[in-house]
Write a protein that holds these residues in place. Structure first.
Motif, short mmCIF file in Angstrom:
data_model
loop_
_atom_site.label_atom_id
_atom_site.label_comp_id
_atom_site.label_asym_id
_atom_site.label_seq_id
_atom_site.Cartn_x
_atom_site.Cartn_y
_atom_site.Cartn_z
N ILE A 36 0.56 -1.27 -0.01
CA ILE A 36 0.41 -0.10 0.11
C ILE A 36 0.57 0.79 -0.25
O ILE A 36 1.87 1.78 0.67
CB ILE A 36 -1.18 0.01 1.69
N THR A 37 0.71 2.10 -0.77
CA THR A 37 1.49 2.70 -1.35
C THR A 37 0.31 4.21 -1.01
O THR A 37 -0.74 4.30 -0.98
CB THR A 37 2.60 3.71 -2.05
N GLY A 38 0.85 6.01 -0.78
CA GLY A 38 0.21 6.76 -0.92
C GLY A 38 0.39 7.97 -0.65
O GLY A 38 1.99 8.34 -0.27
N HIS A 39 0.47 9.25 -0.22
CA HIS A 39 0.46 10.57 -0.36
C HIS A 39 -0.80 11.15 0.06
O HIS A 39 -1.96 11.42 0.35
CB HIS A 39 0.09 11.12 -2.07
N ARG A 109 4.49 11.28 1.00
CA ARG A 109 5.08 10.06 0.90
C ARG A 109 4.75 8.40 1.98
O ARG A 109 5.75 9.11 2.67
CB ARG A 109 5.19 9.54 -0.41
N ALA A 111 4.90 4.08 2.75
CA ALA A 111 4.28 2.22 1.90
C ALA A 111 4.38 2.36 3.40
O ALA A 111 4.75 1.79 4.15
CB ALA A 111 5.34 2.26 1.03
N GLU A 153 0.25 -4.82 -7.98
CA GLU A 153 1.00 -3.28 -8.58
C GLU A 153 -0.10 -2.80 -7.18
O GLU A 153 -0.27 -3.26 -6.33
CB GLU A 153 0.41 -2.49 -9.97
N PRO A 154 1.43 -1.68 -6.90
CA PRO A 154 1.23 -1.38 -4.87
C PRO A 154 -0.45 -0.88 -5.07
O PRO A 154 -0.69 0.24 -6.52
CB PRO A 154 2.26 -0.56 -5.27
N HIS A 156 -2.59 2.17 -4.27
CA HIS A 156 -2.27 3.71 -3.60
C HIS A 156 -3.33 3.94 -3.17
O HIS A 156 -4.53 4.78 -4.42
CB HIS A 156 -1.80 4.47 -4.86
N VAL A 158 -4.87 8.57 -1.73
CA VAL A 158 -4.79 9.77 -1.47
C VAL A 158 -5.28 10.07 -0.35
O VAL A 158 -6.44 10.10 -0.29
CB VAL A 158 -5.31 10.50 -2.60
#
Length: 162
Positions: A36-39, A109, A111, A153-154, A156, A158
């Motif tokens: 899990i990635t994010g901003h 950011r 992860a 894929e990760p 993502h 927000v």
């Protein structure tokens, strides 16, 4: 620090009526391949973006207890203003033990790696103003995410409170 109080404390708010179940939250401790990635950020009234720089991000398994807690804290939204942060209360050690943490980079950011399949809340703080001010601008943002275990894929996110 305030975000930790919000997430982990019983706080000055409506208490949960659903008991925490370690068995229901156990999936967070299983091995996984999800990412899990994010901003995380907030937009100030005049349009300036403020990133959640160096803030702790929490990965919380969606259990009955957690769903009730988030509903009590956020209502129907995905943001609570800093001035409404619950600041004190009882802690639930079992709940705390089933929450993962990471930190944001200076650009907001973040992860989480090796995440097991399941439904999660992801939450952090985005504030600005002087550290010593009791009332700062910004607040706590969160979102929900589901990992199936089939992601290549990760995933993502927000986290902006919208």
């Amino acid at each position: 620090m305030c975000c930790a109080a919000l997430l982990l404390a019983g706080c000055m708010r409506k208490p949960e009526t659903v008991a925490f179940s370690a068995a229901e939250a156990a999936f967070i401790k299983k091995p996984g391949t999800g990412v899990i990635t994010g901003h995380a950020f907030r937009t100030r009234p005049l349009g300036q973006i403020v990133n959640a720089a160096g803030e702790v991000v929490y990965l919380v398994p969606q259990t009955g207890f957690a769903r009730e807690r988030f509903k009590n804290l956020f209502g129907e939204g995905y943001y609570v203003a800093h001035r409404f942060f619950p600041m004190e209360g009882e802690r639930n050690a079992e709940y705390d033990a089933h929450v993962r943490e990471t930190k944001t980079e200076s650009n907001g950011r973040f992860a989480f790696k090796d995440v097991a399949p399941g439904d999660y809340f992801v939450m952090t703080t985005v504030t600005w103003g002087k550290e010593e001010d009791w009332i700062r601008e910004g607040g706590v943002v969160y979102d929900k995410v589901t990992l199936t275990g089939k992601e290549t894929e990760p995933v993502h996110l927000v986290l902006s409170g919208k």
